[in-house]
Design an enzyme around this catalytic site. Sequence first.
Site, PDB file in Angstrom:
ATOM      1  N   ARG A  32       0.854  -1.193   0.000  1.00 43.68           N
ATOM      2  CA  ARG A  32       0.000   0.000   0.000  1.00 43.68           C
ATOM      3  C   ARG A  32       0.885   1.236   0.000  1.00 43.68           C
ATOM      4  NH1 ARG A  32       2.464   2.014   3.622  1.00 43.68           N
ATOM      5  NH2 ARG A  32       0.924   3.681   3.654  1.00 43.68           N
ATOM      6  N   ARG A  47      -7.801  -0.201  -6.386  1.00 48.20           N
ATOM      7  CA  ARG A  47      -7.973   0.912  -5.441  1.00 48.20           C
ATOM      8  C   ARG A  47      -8.165   2.194  -6.262  1.00 48.20           C
ATOM      9  NH1 ARG A  47      -4.313   1.192  -0.323  1.00 48.20           N
ATOM     10  NH2 ARG A  47      -6.196   2.214   0.408  1.00 48.20           N
ATOM     11  N   GLN A 100      -1.643   2.652  10.106  1.00 48.32           N
ATOM     12  CA  GLN A 100      -0.382   2.722   9.349  1.00 48.32           C
ATOM     13  C   GLN A 100       0.686   3.501  10.118  1.00 48.32           C
ATOM     14  OE1 GLN A 100      -3.415   3.179   8.044  1.00 48.32           O
ATOM     15  NE2 GLN A 100      -3.520   2.618   5.900  1.00 48.32           N
ATOM     16  N   ASP A 129      -1.946  10.923  -2.007  1.00 47.16           N
ATOM     17  CA  ASP A 129      -2.412   9.876  -2.932  1.00 47.16           C
ATOM     18  C   ASP A 129      -2.806  10.462  -4.272  1.00 47.16           C
ATOM     19  OD1 ASP A 129      -2.905   8.687  -0.100  1.00 47.16           O
ATOM     20  OD2 ASP A 129      -2.798   7.031  -1.543  1.00 47.16           O
TER      21      ASP A 129
HETATM   22  O1  MRU Z   1      -4.484   3.335   2.359  1.00 43.27           O
HETATM   23  P1  MRU Z   1      -3.009   3.491   2.219  1.00 43.27           P
HETATM   24  O2  MRU Z   1      -2.222   2.921   3.354  1.00 43.27           O
HETATM   25  O3  MRU Z   1      -2.518   3.004   0.862  1.00 43.27           O
HETATM   26  O4  MRU Z   1      -2.800   5.059   2.230  1.00 43.27           O
HETATM   27  C1  MRU Z   1      -1.514   5.582   2.162  1.00 43.27           C
HETATM   28  C2  MRU Z   1      -1.471   7.045   2.309  1.00 43.27           C
HETATM   29  O5  MRU Z   1      -2.463   7.703   2.432  1.00 43.27           O
HETATM   30  C3  MRU Z   1      -0.115   7.681   2.186  1.00 43.27           C
HETATM   31  O6  MRU Z   1      -0.032   8.779   3.020  1.00 43.27           O
HETATM   32  C4  MRU Z   1       0.066   8.134   0.738  1.00 43.27           C
HETATM   33  O7  MRU Z   1      -0.169   7.069  -0.140  1.00 43.27           O
HETATM   34  C5  MRU Z   1       1.419   8.684   0.499  1.00 43.27           C
HETATM   35  S1  MRU Z   1       2.631   7.392   0.428  1.00 43.27           S
HETATM   36  C6  MRU Z   1       4.107   8.024   0.008  1.00 43.27           C
END
Ligand code: MRU
Length: 358
Positions: A46, A89, A204, A245
Amino acid sequence: MQVKPIEWCDTTIRILDQTRLPSEVVFLEVADYVEMAAAIRGMRIRGAPAIGVAAAYGLALGAQAIEARTEEEFLVKLGTISRELASTRPTAINLFWALERMNRAAGEGFALRGSSPKGSTISEIKAVLVEEAKRIERENEEADRRIGRLGAELIEYGFTILTHCNAGALATAGYGTALGVIKAAHEQGKQIKVIACETRPLLQGARLTAWELVEEQIPVTLITDSMAGHFMNRGRIDCVIVGADRIARNGDVANKIGTYSVAVLARENSVPFYVAAPTSTIDLSVKSGAEIPIEERSPEEVTWIGLTRIAPEGVEVANPAFDVTPHQYVSAIITEKGVLKEPYEEGFEGFVLKTISQ
Ligand code: MRU
């Protein structure tokens, strides 16, 4: 220690299973694109840039197994694999960016090799796709290191930096965006400290950011998401750095749910709020954050913590995985091509970015 969340191993792809961290360091061998799509959906891998690299490798792996007599048949089958990977996703634009780049490499490869016998051309294009995926991974890591160097210029000696979610090596090709800035400042001897928000519901921050920083021996204090305002109000935070993202044309930033609240608190307390992201995260096809699709994930992510149910059966649950921080709250966006401030749109145009079709 350099964490590698994903690695091409010729006949398989090795990924570090992020759902098992920090209790166990377990690697999975992904054998085909269907398994890769499941790994992305299940968040075994992720983080926006890492999802892009995973999709690129997933497509390259899927391509190796395609049996086709003609270029057209090969491209139709490649399109089917692409669509499966793209459906995993919806929010991180890096996924679509990487798949588009891979498909372009295949199309251009066929155009260039038009005169050679068809059978050999298809096997050459399969090799081109592996090379392109490796290039995407390599370029992502180079971008992170540059983001780190540029971003570290904003960090002063002794700063305490708050971060939300995980935008480290695990979320990228192996260095990190927001954590890349933090690592670069640390490597420069700036004696920084980090405050990591736990990042409900999937933790996370607690599971991944805390693990990475402990491994890197960078001082980190873990807090629950609701403590961020308290620490800012007490003057304990010098700046916030998060990843992204997807960034809209006007500079609105989609990132992990809870980022918007942190940004509003930062503004209220006069704390600079920085976003660190590669230019592949900028989506010029969306004018503002209102157009960015927000992934809704399963209610169980909220009603359970690990193996414990924390809410009554039958309760209604909302679980948006991301939120949008309006550009007015963003003090600067740190990219590999430079550090941008308002007006963001003008800065992005200077980068001559391509529009991504989804
Ligand atoms: O749902 P996730 O864990 O994939 O979300 C990740 C995030 O929101 C991060 O902050 C984002 O992808 C930046 S990663 C360099």
